[in-house]
Design a protein around this motif. Structure first.
Motif, short mmCIF file in Angstrom:
data_model
loop_
_atom_site.label_atom_id
_atom_site.label_comp_id
_atom_site.label_asym_id
_atom_site.label_seq_id
_atom_site.Cartn_x
_atom_site.Cartn_y
_atom_site.Cartn_z
N ALA A 18 0.84 -1.20 0.00
CA ALA A 18 0.00 0.00 0.00
C ALA A 18 0.87 1.25 0.00
CB ALA A 18 -0.92 0.00 1.21
N HIS A 19 1.93 1.24 0.79
CA HIS A 19 2.80 2.40 0.88
C HIS A 19 3.48 2.70 -0.46
CE1 HIS A 19 3.17 1.87 5.52
NE2 HIS A 19 1.97 2.32 5.14
N GLN A 20 3.72 1.67 -1.24
CA GLN A 20 4.35 1.86 -2.55
C GLN A 20 3.34 2.20 -3.64
OE1 GLN A 20 6.51 -1.83 -2.94
NE2 GLN A 20 8.33 -0.98 -1.94
N ASN A 21 2.09 1.75 -3.46
CA ASN A 21 1.06 2.00 -4.47
C ASN A 21 -0.31 1.94 -3.81
OD1 ASN A 21 -0.67 2.16 -6.63
ND2 ASN A 21 0.09 0.34 -7.67
N ILE A 22 -0.86 3.10 -3.48
CA ILE A 22 -2.13 3.17 -2.76
C ILE A 22 -3.27 2.50 -3.53
CG2 ILE A 22 -2.86 5.43 -3.60
CD1 ILE A 22 -3.72 5.97 -0.61
N ALA A 23 -3.13 2.39 -4.84
CA ALA A 23 -4.18 1.76 -5.65
C ALA A 23 -4.34 0.27 -5.35
CB ALA A 23 -3.89 1.96 -7.14
N THR A 24 -3.37 -0.34 -4.67
CA THR A 24 -3.47 -1.76 -4.32
C THR A 24 -4.38 -2.00 -3.12
OG1 THR A 24 -1.54 -1.75 -2.85
CG2 THR A 24 -1.15 -2.23 -5.20
N VAL A 25 -4.75 -0.94 -2.41
CA VAL A 25 -5.62 -1.06 -1.24
C VAL A 25 -7.05 -1.36 -1.70
CG1 VAL A 25 -6.59 0.16 0.74
CG2 VAL A 25 -4.17 0.48 0.13
N GLN A 48 -0.64 11.72 3.99
CA GLN A 48 -1.27 12.78 3.20
C GLN A 48 -2.01 12.19 2.00
OE1 GLN A 48 -1.26 15.44 5.37
NE2 GLN A 48 -0.72 16.80 3.70
N LYS A 49 -1.35 11.31 1.29
CA LYS A 49 -1.94 10.70 0.09
C LYS A 49 -3.19 9.90 0.42
CE LYS A 49 0.99 8.88 -2.72
NZ LYS A 49 1.96 8.00 -3.36
N SER A 50 -3.24 9.30 1.60
CA SER A 50 -4.36 8.45 1.98
C SER A 50 -5.45 9.22 2.72
CB SER A 50 -3.87 7.28 2.84
OG SER A 50 -3.29 7.74 4.04
N HIS A 51 -5.34 10.52 2.76
CA HIS A 51 -6.31 11.40 3.43
C HIS A 51 -7.20 12.05 2.39
CE1 HIS A 51 -7.61 13.74 6.89
NE2 HIS A 51 -6.66 13.22 7.60
N GLU A 111 -11.77 8.08 -3.43
CA GLU A 111 -11.53 9.35 -4.10
C GLU A 111 -10.40 9.10 -5.10
OE1 GLU A 111 -11.14 13.87 -2.67
OE2 GLU A 111 -9.51 12.62 -1.92
N HIS A 112 -10.59 9.53 -6.32
CA HIS A 112 -9.60 9.29 -7.39
C HIS A 112 -9.30 7.79 -7.53
CE1 HIS A 112 -9.16 13.59 -7.48
NE2 HIS A 112 -8.71 13.61 -6.24
N ASN A 113 -10.34 6.98 -7.39
CA ASN A 113 -10.26 5.52 -7.58
C ASN A 113 -9.42 4.79 -6.54
OD1 ASN A 113 -11.96 5.51 -9.88
ND2 ASN A 113 -10.23 6.24 -11.10
N HIS A 114 -9.20 5.39 -5.38
CA HIS A 114 -8.55 4.63 -4.31
C HIS A 114 -9.15 5.06 -2.97
CE1 HIS A 114 -5.97 7.95 -2.87
NE2 HIS A 114 -5.75 8.22 -4.15
N TRP A 115 -9.02 4.18 -1.97
CA TRP A 115 -9.57 4.42 -0.64
C TRP A 115 -8.82 5.55 0.04
CZ3 TRP A 115 -13.97 2.73 1.32
CH2 TRP A 115 -14.57 1.61 0.73
N VAL A 116 -9.57 6.38 0.78
CA VAL A 116 -8.99 7.46 1.57
C VAL A 116 -9.71 7.57 2.91
CG1 VAL A 116 -8.11 8.85 -0.36
CG2 VAL A 116 -10.45 9.20 0.45
N TYR A 117 -8.99 8.11 3.88
CA TYR A 117 -9.53 8.39 5.21
C TYR A 117 -10.25 9.74 5.16
CZ TYR A 117 -9.29 9.89 10.13
OH TYR A 117 -9.58 10.36 11.39
N VAL A 118 -11.51 9.77 5.63
CA VAL A 118 -12.28 11.00 5.65
C VAL A 118 -12.16 11.67 7.02
CG1 VAL A 118 -14.56 12.05 5.38
CG2 VAL A 118 -13.87 10.14 3.91
N GLY A 119 -12.34 10.88 8.08
CA GLY A 119 -12.26 11.43 9.43
C GLY A 119 -12.96 10.53 10.43
N ALA A 120 -12.96 10.98 11.67
CA ALA A 120 -13.60 10.23 12.75
C ALA A 120 -15.10 10.49 12.74
CB ALA A 120 -13.00 10.64 14.08
N LEU A 121 -15.87 9.45 13.01
CA LEU A 121 -17.31 9.60 13.18
C LEU A 121 -17.60 10.01 14.61
CD1 LEU A 121 -18.46 6.36 11.35
CD2 LEU A 121 -18.64 8.70 10.51
N ASN A 122 -18.63 10.80 14.80
CA ASN A 122 -19.00 11.22 16.17
C ASN A 122 -19.94 10.24 16.79
OD1 ASN A 122 -17.43 13.49 15.96
ND2 ASN A 122 -19.09 14.73 15.12
#
Length: 122
Positions: A18-25, A48-51, A111-122
């Protein structure tokens, strides 16, 4: 080297991909695990890339995150619950001699065809 997210696995067979290619996630949990490993390894570029772009830390926050990740000793990750777009976890670390825990239910999306972290749910 063992993977920080799961000591049962080698880093090269787990989060390094994943660290080498986020698209593999392929799942939210896999992204969350790779982000934990990135915190352990102080890989702020990957963090940053995964956010998600709407919640991504700015340059000063990025520097603060890097400084903090290097100042603590990461101990363990426990995944408590996982669904398609959320992951509840506990991340244990030691700071100033005290063991502390981050307990979060996180939201993820694509986002942009790969998984990203949005934030914490309340």
């Amino acid at each position: 080297m063992q993977c920080p997210c799961n000591p049962q696995k080698k880093y090269s067979a787990c989060c390094q991909k994943a660290h080498q290619n986020i698209a593999t996630v392929s799942t939210a949990e896999q992204l969350m695990r790779s982000r934990y490993s990135a915190f352990v390894l102080a890989n702020v570029t990957y963090l940053q890339k995964s956010h998600h772009s709407s919640t991504r830390p700015n340059k000063q926050e990025k520097r603060d995150i890097e400084k903090w990740t290097k100042s603590v000793q990461w101990l363990q990750l426990d995944v408590l619950n996982s669904s398609e777009h959320t992951v509840e976890f506990k991340a244990y670390f030691q700071e100033n001699g005290l063991v502390q825990v981050i307990h979060e239910n996180s939201k993820f999306c694509k986002e942009h065809n790969h998984w990203v972290y949005v934030g914490a749910l309340n």
